[in-house]
Design an enzyme around this catalytic site. Structure first.
Site, PDB file in Angstrom:
ATOM      1  N   THR A 186       0.809  -1.215   0.000  1.00 45.86           N
ATOM      2  CA  THR A 186       0.000   0.000   0.000  1.00 45.86           C
ATOM      3  C   THR A 186       0.840   1.261   0.000  1.00 45.86           C
ATOM      4  O   THR A 186       0.418   2.279  -0.536  1.00 45.86           O
ATOM      5  CB  THR A 186      -0.924   0.009   1.228  1.00 45.86           C
ATOM      6  OG1 THR A 186      -0.106  -0.005   2.407  1.00 45.86           O
ATOM      7  CG2 THR A 186      -1.814  -1.216   1.250  1.00 45.86           C
ATOM      8  N   CYS A 187       2.009   1.233   0.608  1.00 47.23           N
ATOM      9  CA  CYS A 187       2.822   2.449   0.684  1.00 47.23           C
ATOM     10  C   CYS A 187       3.281   2.903  -0.693  1.00 47.23           C
ATOM     11  O   CYS A 187       3.548   4.079  -0.911  1.00 47.23           O
ATOM     12  CB  CYS A 187       4.029   2.223   1.588  1.00 47.23           C
ATOM     13  SG  CYS A 187       3.603   1.838   3.294  1.00 47.23           S
ATOM     14  N   PHE A 188       3.417   1.945  -1.616  1.00 45.47           N
ATOM     15  CA  PHE A 188       3.949   2.280  -2.940  1.00 45.47           C
ATOM     16  C   PHE A 188       2.911   2.100  -4.038  1.00 45.47           C
ATOM     17  O   PHE A 188       3.243   2.191  -5.216  1.00 45.47           O
ATOM     18  CB  PHE A 188       5.165   1.399  -3.248  1.00 45.47           C
ATOM     19  CG  PHE A 188       6.194   1.405  -2.162  1.00 45.47           C
ATOM     20  CD1 PHE A 188       7.033   2.482  -1.992  1.00 45.47           C
ATOM     21  CD2 PHE A 188       6.308   0.326  -1.300  1.00 45.47           C
ATOM     22  CE1 PHE A 188       7.978   2.491  -0.986  1.00 45.47           C
ATOM     23  CE2 PHE A 188       7.252   0.321  -0.292  1.00 45.47           C
ATOM     24  CZ  PHE A 188       8.092   1.407  -0.125  1.00 45.47           C
TER      25      PHE A 188
END
Length: 755
Positions: free
Chosen positions: A721-723
């Site tokens: 999710t962060c990327f």
């Protein structure tokens, strides 16, 4: 070919015709060779290859289907194209052959993406074509080689709808409360749908009256009415005919295979013939408010338990006739226990007009004072309860999801509610003409000079776009976003500067109303609003109620950080109360806002946390911008009457205002970056992936984007999710990619980290 005797034998005739056929075939091959003057298309073949039939021939190729007709939608389908030389020998498919496959829905003209793969069989002359369809109907499958049809192409295949899905099945033209007359039959039209919203015919889904059930629950007990189920295979509809023989208020649930259908839980008010005539007379009196005497109870005394009716438990009902006779009056006082009220009820008067339901109190019996006002729209919901403990009158709770619910007890409760429902039906069914409105605008920053040419709408559209850009630009502080993301939705600003008067919201409403009116004319008049509003703001425009799920789209950060945490954890030890702390820009506490009366001393528990979140949504999304929304509606309704807007939900309203919000697969693909992977992954798996994604519905595409930002399931596609990164394993077939991706977005898209 002639015998010495001069006669012609049978063998000679056959040999003669075969010779002629050979000469024609040879000539055709020579002509075919000469027609392929383009060296790239002809390749390295010579006229000798054509004479021997050593070239790819579309008419010699064959197509084999990997499914049996008829087949349901939603499955990954495949067929195989076997390539052959003209002389019947297998043609190696790994050579460039120019195979073109086009699949299209005949009625809807929808093109279906396909993927092609050469199978490594002994002769390597087989090309596998895979695809997936979501819409039922007749499809044309065209298979061509070098512009020429293969074998009997085009082919026509019919894909049928899937099985009935209760959550997709709906009652057509239905409201939350049904008003019937005692003893008179009423027919409900049910539209069965499959998982992909295809109308489902009877022969496909095996619909019969045993699959559908109807449960009727009376406020004071169980009751069973007479009903029957009929179906129409041609129109894919089911008709449920019911008759109630007792007057009163009932709760009904329509189910399919023991599962409630989408809008299958509703209330039924059954009137006597005299009561029906009174209601019709009330509704036919245009422009006059009908009033009823009632008693108002303190809202906070019931909010904790009665705001949400408990869902019907299909397994807990037992179908039996009520022990009461038809002559008994179910409105008579009951000795059943009811919650003790906090304050003594006050006498009020309920007024029902075509547009408003208001509750008034009279001081000194002559001075009216309005206590509550609700819009006559689908968002204003009624819930019905038993007699109150003081006056023994039937109770009605009114809730629009924007302001706290109001509890009333009234002798003529059923007539009051039926008058409201009939007024709502009349409003939605009537299209009242709107008067013209002159709009004078001063444009100090941009000026349109007179154009010495015909205007086909260009300057008008540009003017609308420029005005929308100024009004809905969050830098001007009239509207705001819940996050700093430029892609976030816009919402009325509860902290607008004092110099921005509420009249500007009226102008914004008029502008949106003008766009809607222009678009209704069609053609070149179509004018879209260049803004994306929050779902909660759209819901308030059409009078729908607030609930915590609006945070998911409107304020995703708050939804992830607080709402999901409360939903997924034990809140008994969190020391939460029914109050909201409000801070200024410096981070200092300004005040504490109670979400209900006495909320600062009322703890949030696991049992009432849904109520807490709904009240929080009501405060954050509605109460803080009530004045702004009211002025916006005032301007909007000058051009578009609210009864015309009430027939839409928030998603349909956004479509009318802003146009399609479809997720563009081409744009998705253009901005995707593939990192790593083998040749097989890049050349095959990625091609399969984009073909599967191109076949997705908008709902599935939305789930895919959600999954990409919040899940980590082993053996399935995973996401960081962060990327915003999606991780695909190296699959071996199109069918495997389709199966695993579907499983991932349907089973792995929920959780704390979801946007």
């Amino acid at each position: 070919v002639f015998c010495l005797t001069g006669g012609i034998t049978v063998v000679s005739v056959v040999a003669f015709f075969f010779t002629i056929k050979f000469l024609f075939e040879l000539a055709a091959r020579v002509v075919s060779f000469l027609q392929h003057e383009d060296r790239e298309r002809r390749g390295e073949r010579t006229i000798y290859d054509y004479v021997r039939g050593n070239y790819l021939d579309p008419r010699s190729c064959k197509v084999f289907w990997d499914w049996k007709d008829p087949c349901e939608v939603g499955r990954s389908m495949a067929f195989r194209v076997h390539l052959f030389y003209k002389n019947g020998q297998p043609f190696p498919a790994h050579h460039p052959v120019g195979l073109r496959v086009h699949i299209c829905h005949v009625e809807l003209a929808i093109d279906i993406p396909v993927t092609q793969e050469v199978l490594q069989e002994p002769s390597s002359n087989v090309v596998k074509v895979a695809f997936t369809v979501r819409r039922a109907g007749r499809y044309e499958i065209s298979v061509k080689l070098g512009g020429l049809n293969v074998a009997y192409s085009p082919y026509y295949k019919v894909f049928q709808p899937g099985m009935v899905v209760p959550s997709k099945t709906k009652i057509a033209c239905h409201f939350s409360t049904l008003v019937l007359t005692c003893g008179q039959p009423h027919t409900l039209q049910i539209v069965p749908r499959d998982e992909y919203d295809n109308p489902t015919s009877n022969s496909v889904s095996l619909i019969d009256e045993h699959n559908y059930g109807l449960l009727i629950h009376e406020v004071s007990g169980l009751y069973m009415c007479s009903h029957s189920v009929m179906s129409n295979q041609q129109t894919c509809q089911v008709f449920l005919r019911l008759t109630l023989l007792r007057r009163g208020c009932f709760r009904a649930c329509i189910s399919y295979q023991n599962q409630p259908i989408s809008n299958g839980e509703f209330d039924i008010i059954v009137l006597s013939e005299d009561e029906k005539n009174i209601v019709e007379r009330n509704v036919s009196t245009s422009g006059v408010s009908i009033y009823f005497e009632a008693y108002l109870y303190n809202a906070s005394s019931y909010t904790n338990t009665q705001w949400h009716l408990p869902p019907l438990n299909l397994g807990s009902f037992q179908r039996r006739l009520s022990t009461a006779t038809e002559d008994e009056d179910e409105d008579s006082p009951s000795d059943s226990p009811t919650p003790e009220k906090v304050k003594k009820p006050k006498k009020v008067y309920c007024y029902v007009s075509p547009k408003q339901f208001s509750v008034k109190e009279f001081y000194l019996k002559i001075i009216p004072w309005r206590l509550f006002t609700f819009r006559v729209c689908p968002g204003t919901k009624f819930s019905y309860h038993g007699p109150d403990p003081v006056h023994k009158l039937l109770t009605l709770v009114v809730d629009d999801g924007i302001q706290p619910p109001v509890e009333l007890s009234c002798k003529e409760r059923n007539i009051l509610a039926a008058t409201f429902i009939r007024s709502l039906h009349k409003n939605i069914g009537k299209r009242s003409p709107s008067r013209g409105l002159s709009l004078l605008v001063d444009l100090p920053n941009f000026v349109f000079f007179p154009l010495a040419a015909l205007d086909w709408g260009g300057p008008r559209r540009e003017w609308f776009e420029l005005i929308c850009k100024v009004l809905f630009d969050t830098t001007n502080q009239l509207f705001t976003r819940f996050s700093d993301n430029n892609q976030a939705l816009v919402h009325p600003n509860p902290n607008r500067p004092s110099y921005l008067r509420l009249k500007i919201y009226e102008f914004a409403g008029r502008l949106v109303g003008k766009c809607l009116y222009e678009s209704s004319l069609g053609g070149a008049y179509k004018q879209l609003v260049k803004a994306r509003f929050t779902r909660s703001f759209l819901a308030q425009i059409i009078g729908l109620r607030m609930h915590y799920k609006y945070f998911e789209t409107d304020d995703p950060e708050f939804y992830k950080s607080k709402v999901c945490f409360i939903l997924n954890n034990d809140v008994n030890e969190m020391e939460l109360v029914f109050a909201e702390e409000k801070y200024n820009r410096a981070g200092q506490l300004e005040k504490v806002v109670e979400l209900l009366t006495g909320g600062a001393q009322m703890p949030v528990t696991n049992e009432n946390k849904i109520l807490y979140l709904n009240l929080l949504a009501q405060y954050r999304l509605a109460n803080q911008v009530r004045e702004e929304v009211e002025h916006f509606l005032k301007g909007l309704n000058e051009l578009v009457p609210e009864n015309l807007l009430a027939i839409f939900d928030e998603n349909e309203l956004e479509l009318l205002m802003c146009g399609t919000g479809d997720i563009n697969v081409c744009d998705f693909k253009a901005h995707a970056v593939v990192v790593g992977g083998s040749w097989h992954f890049r050349e095959k798996v990625m091609r399969w992936f984009w073909t599967v994604v191109s076949s997705f519905t908008q709902e599935e595409l939305a789930r895919l984007l959600q999954f990409t930002t919040g899940s980590s399931q082993l053996t399935l596609p995973t996401a960081h999710t962060c990327f915003n990164q999606l991780c695909l394993p190296t699959y071996d077939s199109y069918e495997e990619v389709h199966k695993m991706l579907q499983l991932a977005i349907s089973e792995g898209c929920e959780g704390f980290g979801m946007l």
